[in-house]
Write a protein that holds these residues in place. Structure first.
Motif, PDB file in Angstrom:
ATOM      1  N   MET A  99       0.914  -1.276  -0.019  1.00 12.05           N
ATOM      2  CA  MET A  99       0.166   0.161   0.008  1.00 12.05           C
ATOM      3  C   MET A  99       1.007   1.210   0.023  1.00 12.05           C
ATOM      4  SD  MET A  99      -3.188   1.050   2.559  1.00 12.05           S
ATOM      5  CE  MET A  99      -2.150   1.098   3.942  1.00 12.05           C
ATOM      6  N   PHE A 100       1.905   1.289   0.653  1.00  5.62           N
ATOM      7  CA  PHE A 100       2.817   2.379   0.747  1.00  5.62           C
ATOM      8  C   PHE A 100       3.640   2.623  -0.595  1.00  5.62           C
ATOM      9  CE2 PHE A 100       6.845   4.366   1.677  1.00  5.62           C
ATOM     10  CZ  PHE A 100       6.654   5.406   2.632  1.00  5.62           C
ATOM     11  N   LEU A 101       3.913   1.667  -1.025  1.00  7.29           N
ATOM     12  CA  LEU A 101       4.378   1.644  -2.424  1.00  7.29           C
ATOM     13  C   LEU A 101       3.568   2.081  -3.500  1.00  7.29           C
ATOM     14  CD1 LEU A 101       6.507  -1.777  -2.640  1.00  7.29           C
ATOM     15  CD2 LEU A 101       7.294   0.617  -2.367  1.00  7.29           C
ATOM     16  N   ILE A 102       2.280   1.742  -3.376  1.00  2.00           N
ATOM     17  CA  ILE A 102       1.282   2.413  -4.266  1.00  2.00           C
ATOM     18  C   ILE A 102       0.958   3.874  -4.223  1.00  2.00           C
ATOM     19  CG2 ILE A 102      -0.841   2.283  -5.312  1.00  2.00           C
ATOM     20  CD1 ILE A 102      -0.679  -0.890  -4.861  1.00  2.00           C
ATOM     21  N   ASP A 103       1.077   4.121  -2.735  1.00  3.06           N
ATOM     22  CA  ASP A 103       0.718   5.531  -2.407  1.00  3.06           C
ATOM     23  C   ASP A 103       1.518   6.093  -1.284  1.00  3.06           C
ATOM     24  OD1 ASP A 103      -0.450   8.102  -2.227  1.00  3.06           O
ATOM     25  OD2 ASP A 103      -2.241   7.311  -1.292  1.00  3.06           O
ATOM     26  N   PRO A 104       2.871   6.455  -1.654  1.00  8.58           N
ATOM     27  CA  PRO A 104       3.841   6.522  -0.721  1.00  8.58           C
ATOM     28  C   PRO A 104       3.393   7.829   0.346  1.00  8.58           C
ATOM     29  CG  PRO A 104       4.621   7.093  -2.633  1.00  8.58           C
ATOM     30  CD  PRO A 104       3.469   6.624  -2.771  1.00  8.58           C
ATOM     31  N   LEU A 105       3.582   7.775   1.679  1.00  9.41           N
ATOM     32  CA  LEU A 105       3.351   8.915   2.846  1.00  9.41           C
ATOM     33  C   LEU A 105       4.780   9.642   2.725  1.00  9.41           C
ATOM     34  CD1 LEU A 105       1.692  10.598   4.519  1.00  9.41           C
ATOM     35  CD2 LEU A 105       2.266   8.700   6.252  1.00  9.41           C
TER      36      LEU A 105
ATOM     37  N   SER B 282      -1.183   2.998  11.606  1.00  4.62           N
ATOM     38  CA  SER B 282      -1.663   3.930  12.202  1.00  4.62           C
ATOM     39  C   SER B 282      -1.475   5.535  11.658  1.00  4.62           C
ATOM     40  CB  SER B 282      -2.113   3.986  13.563  1.00  4.62           C
ATOM     41  OG  SER B 282      -0.709   4.407  14.163  1.00  4.62           O
ATOM     42  N   ASN B 283      -0.154   5.780  11.501  1.00  5.98           N
ATOM     43  CA  ASN B 283       0.286   7.107  11.067  1.00  5.98           C
ATOM     44  C   ASN B 283      -0.189   7.296   9.499  1.00  5.98           C
ATOM     45  OD1 ASN B 283       2.758   8.700   9.958  1.00  5.98           O
ATOM     46  ND2 ASN B 283       1.792   9.633  11.402  1.00  5.98           N
ATOM     47  N   TYR B 284      -0.029   6.170   8.833  1.00  8.39           N
ATOM     48  CA  TYR B 284      -0.428   6.196   7.363  1.00  8.39           C
ATOM     49  C   TYR B 284      -1.894   6.380   7.095  1.00  8.39           C
ATOM     50  CZ  TYR B 284      -0.983   4.789   2.588  1.00  8.39           C
ATOM     51  OH  TYR B 284      -1.358   4.850   1.229  1.00  8.39           O
ATOM     52  N   ILE B 285      -2.698   5.812   8.020  1.00 12.79           N
ATOM     53  CA  ILE B 285      -4.357   6.009   7.924  1.00 12.79           C
ATOM     54  C   ILE B 285      -4.637   7.555   8.412  1.00 12.79           C
ATOM     55  CG2 ILE B 285      -6.511   5.072   8.963  1.00 12.79           C
ATOM     56  CD1 ILE B 285      -5.037   2.391   9.354  1.00 12.79           C
ATOM     57  N   PHE B 286      -3.984   7.982   9.543  1.00 10.02           N
ATOM     58  CA  PHE B 286      -4.234   9.175   9.986  1.00 10.02           C
ATOM     59  C   PHE B 286      -3.916  10.411   9.022  1.00 10.02           C
ATOM     60  CE2 PHE B 286      -4.774  12.449  13.145  1.00 10.02           C
ATOM     61  CZ  PHE B 286      -5.824  11.901  13.996  1.00 10.02           C
ATOM     62  N   CYS B 287      -2.624  10.180   8.505  1.00 10.14           N
ATOM     63  CA  CYS B 287      -2.235  11.310   7.566  1.00 10.14           C
ATOM     64  C   CYS B 287      -2.730  11.506   6.185  1.00 10.14           C
ATOM     65  CB  CYS B 287      -0.562  11.371   7.550  1.00 10.14           C
ATOM     66  SG  CYS B 287       0.241  11.646   8.978  1.00 10.14           S
ATOM     67  N   LYS B 288      -3.303  10.169   5.805  1.00 17.52           N
ATOM     68  CA  LYS B 288      -3.913  10.094   4.565  1.00 17.52           C
ATOM     69  C   LYS B 288      -5.463  10.141   4.542  1.00 17.52           C
ATOM     70  CE  LYS B 288      -0.750   8.897   1.603  1.00 17.52           C
ATOM     71  NZ  LYS B 288      -0.292   9.539   0.396  1.00 17.52           N
ATOM     72  N   HIS B 289      -5.896  10.567   5.985  1.00 18.24           N
ATOM     73  CA  HIS B 289      -7.158  10.666   6.201  1.00 18.24           C
ATOM     74  C   HIS B 289      -8.166   9.698   5.637  1.00 18.24           C
ATOM     75  CE1 HIS B 289      -6.219  15.032   6.776  1.00 18.24           C
ATOM     76  NE2 HIS B 289      -5.648  15.037   5.526  1.00 18.24           N
TER      77      HIS B 289
ATOM     78  N   LEU C 162      -2.204  13.871  19.888  1.00 22.08           N
ATOM     79  CA  LEU C 162      -1.013  14.965  19.606  1.00 22.08           C
ATOM     80  C   LEU C 162      -1.488  15.830  18.589  1.00 22.08           C
ATOM     81  CD1 LEU C 162       2.288  12.752  19.777  1.00 22.08           C
ATOM     82  CD2 LEU C 162       1.287  14.167  21.480  1.00 22.08           C
ATOM     83  N   MET C 163      -2.340  15.164  17.601  1.00 23.40           N
ATOM     84  CA  MET C 163      -2.932  16.303  16.479  1.00 23.40           C
ATOM     85  C   MET C 163      -3.988  17.038  16.737  1.00 23.40           C
ATOM     86  SD  MET C 163      -1.248  15.280  13.656  1.00 23.40           S
ATOM     87  CE  MET C 163      -0.233  14.126  12.935  1.00 23.40           C
TER      88      MET C 163
ATOM     89  N   ASN D  12     -12.457  13.400  16.420  1.00 23.22           N
ATOM     90  CA  ASN D  12     -13.347  13.001  15.511  1.00 23.22           C
ATOM     91  C   ASN D  12     -12.929  11.973  14.687  1.00 23.22           C
ATOM     92  OD1 ASN D  12     -15.683  12.430  14.008  1.00 23.22           O
ATOM     93  ND2 ASN D  12     -15.445  14.713  12.818  1.00 23.22           N
ATOM     94  N   LEU D  13     -13.349  10.501  15.128  1.00 22.31           N
ATOM     95  CA  LEU D  13     -12.820   9.333  14.379  1.00 22.31           C
ATOM     96  C   LEU D  13     -13.437   9.361  12.844  1.00 22.31           C
ATOM     97  CD1 LEU D  13     -12.995   6.913  17.202  1.00 22.31           C
ATOM     98  CD2 LEU D  13     -11.010   7.927  16.098  1.00 22.31           C
ATOM     99  N   ARG D  14     -14.593  10.113  12.722  1.00 26.22           N
ATOM    100  CA  ARG D  14     -15.139  10.102  11.474  1.00 26.22           C
ATOM    101  C   ARG D  14     -14.534  10.594  10.281  1.00 26.22           C
ATOM    102  NH1 ARG D  14     -21.254  11.314  13.631  1.00 26.22           N
ATOM    103  NH2 ARG D  14     -21.377   9.872  15.171  1.00 26.22           N
ATOM    104  N   SER D  15     -13.450  11.311  10.495  1.00 27.13           N
ATOM    105  CA  SER D  15     -12.938  12.095   9.518  1.00 27.13           C
ATOM    106  C   SER D  15     -11.779  11.563   8.638  1.00 27.13           C
ATOM    107  CB  SER D  15     -12.287  13.480   9.833  1.00 27.13           C
ATOM    108  OG  SER D  15     -11.006  13.032  11.123  1.00 27.13           O
TER     109      SER D  15
END
Length: 400
Positions: free
Chosen positions: A51-57, A103-110, A392-393, A397-400
């Motif tokens: 997933m990271f290779l397809i859409d890197p963060l 978790s960081n990837y999920i969070f930063c990629k919304h 930390l962010m 709101n977990l729905r975003s």
């Protein structure tokens, strides 16, 4: 014509769903017994890398670096406390960092909402399938096990009945205490695909909480409540009571009569839940399992007091324990305890300060994290990492 962007998004969503599926399957299920969890967690890592290779963060945030630095320091200390055992190196050096990155990837990629939706779909499917086999197989005996699995979890190796590898019967132990009195029909426990009914209750309850966070249809919440009760566990009945109380609080009165009914029902439910909690606890302490748990918790607290800062070693006391709170404290002291529970404690306090009805949900999660020994599973590690991201962010709101 399908564009490359649409194809890319399709594969990313598919990979996210597969990550959700493997996250559940590798978290205290029958599939992850007998060292099978390593294979599943390696698959989890491969899915994330793809997933990271397809859409890197690339936009690694300052807050994530703080989380990472905090984790590295604590992990090094806990590895020393664990004498660099294989389990501590694997968990702290591979699994936990992997879950932190996911978790960081999920969070930063919304993608938090989509990830939670995926988890919810997986848990709902598992729950519905378990209820079908629990009713038709374990209780009505209209369906019969078609295979078995040899497991070494527990005191002695034993064969576990399996229904098409979609539902298992790992717990043949009788239900004791007041739970046996509530189970007037002599029904068996619903353990689904998990190693014991308490773990099944944990994931059924997580499904209920996700259904509330994601505003799902009420019929699914009812299905989850039935599944929770079908585990016939003390924690299951307590959580069911909390969820019923939460549902009553959420009722919006449209006239004076409904408002009066709500106040009456709310007051009655609180009294009943408190009474029921004390009744369950009082009866549980008089049973064999209750006495065993009391001895384990006492020994874990004593171990924590001997080494309160960094504990006695990862999985030293968790193995064979029945209470995550005391086991985590004994394993990793204050360092590991706060790493696990600080986000949940803070979010619970915030809900209390804001007089938020969802306080009950946070209390339920805290109770479940304490009653269910699942702390070293990918599901919980990702949940903890997401909690730190939210704090930390400064986003709740977990729905975003």
């Amino acid at each position: 014509m399908v564009s490359k962007t649409n194809i890319k998004q399709f594969f990313l969503k598919l990979l996210m769903f597969l990550i959700s599926l493997v996250t559940i399957l590798s978290s205290s299920t029958m599939y992850s017994l007998n060292n099978g969890y390593i294979i599943l967690e390696v698959i989890l890592a491969c899915l994330f890398i793809l997933m990271f290779l397809i859409d890197p963060l690339w936009n690694i945030t300052y807050n994530f670096l703080l989380i990472l630095l905090l984790y590295i320091i604590i992990a090094i200390i806990l590895c020393f406390a664990s004498n660099f055992s294989n389990y501590s190196l694997y968990t702290l050096g591979f699994l936990a960092p992997l879950c932190l990155l996911i978790s960081n990837y999920i969070f930063c990629k919304h993608k938090v909402k989509f990830f939670l939706e995926s988890l919810y779909v997986v848990l709902t499917a598992i729950t519905i399938i378990s209820l079908i086999f629990w009713v038709l197989g374990s209780n009505l005996h209209l369906l019969s096990p078609n295979s078995s699995m040899l497991v070494t979890w527990g005191d002695t190796p034993r064969q576990i009945a399996s229904y098409f590898n979609l539902y298992f019967e790992p717990q043949g132990m009788p239900i004791d205490g007041i739970i046996s009195q509530l189970n007037i029909m002599g029904l068996s426990r619903n353990s689904s695909i998990f190693i014991e009914a308490v773990i099944a209750n944990f994931f059924f309850s997580m499904g209920f909480i996700l259904s509330e966070i994601l505003d799902k249809n009420k019929k699914y919440k009812l299905i989850y409540l039935i599944a929770i009760i079908s585990t016939f566990t003390t924690s299951g009945f307590l959580v069911a009571g909390l969820f019923i109380l939460y549902s009553v609080i959420k009722i919006t009165p449209k006239n004076i009569l409904i408002k009066f009914i709500k106040i009456f029902t709310y007051s009655f439910t609180i009294i009943f839940v408190i009474y029921f909690v004390f009744l369950l606890i009082a009866n549980k302490t008089d049973t064999i399992s209750g006495n065993t748990r009391r001895i384990k918790i006492t020994s874990e607290l004593a171990a924590f007091l001997k080494s309160p800062i960094y504990g006695n070693g990862i999985n030293i006391y968790t193995r064979g324990s029945s209470n995550a709170l005391s086991a985590v404290a004994a394993d990793g002291g204050i360092l590991l305890f706060m790493l696990y529970y600080f986000p949940l404690i803070k979010l619970t306090i915030d809900s209390f300060i804001r007089i938020n009805a969802r306080l009950i949900l946070f209390v339920s999660i805290f109770f479940l994290f304490g009653a269910s020994v699942v702390q070293y599973t990918p599901f919980v590690l990702i949940a903890v990492a997401l909690g730190w991201e939210m704090i930390l962010m400064n986003r709740t709101n977990l729905r975003s």
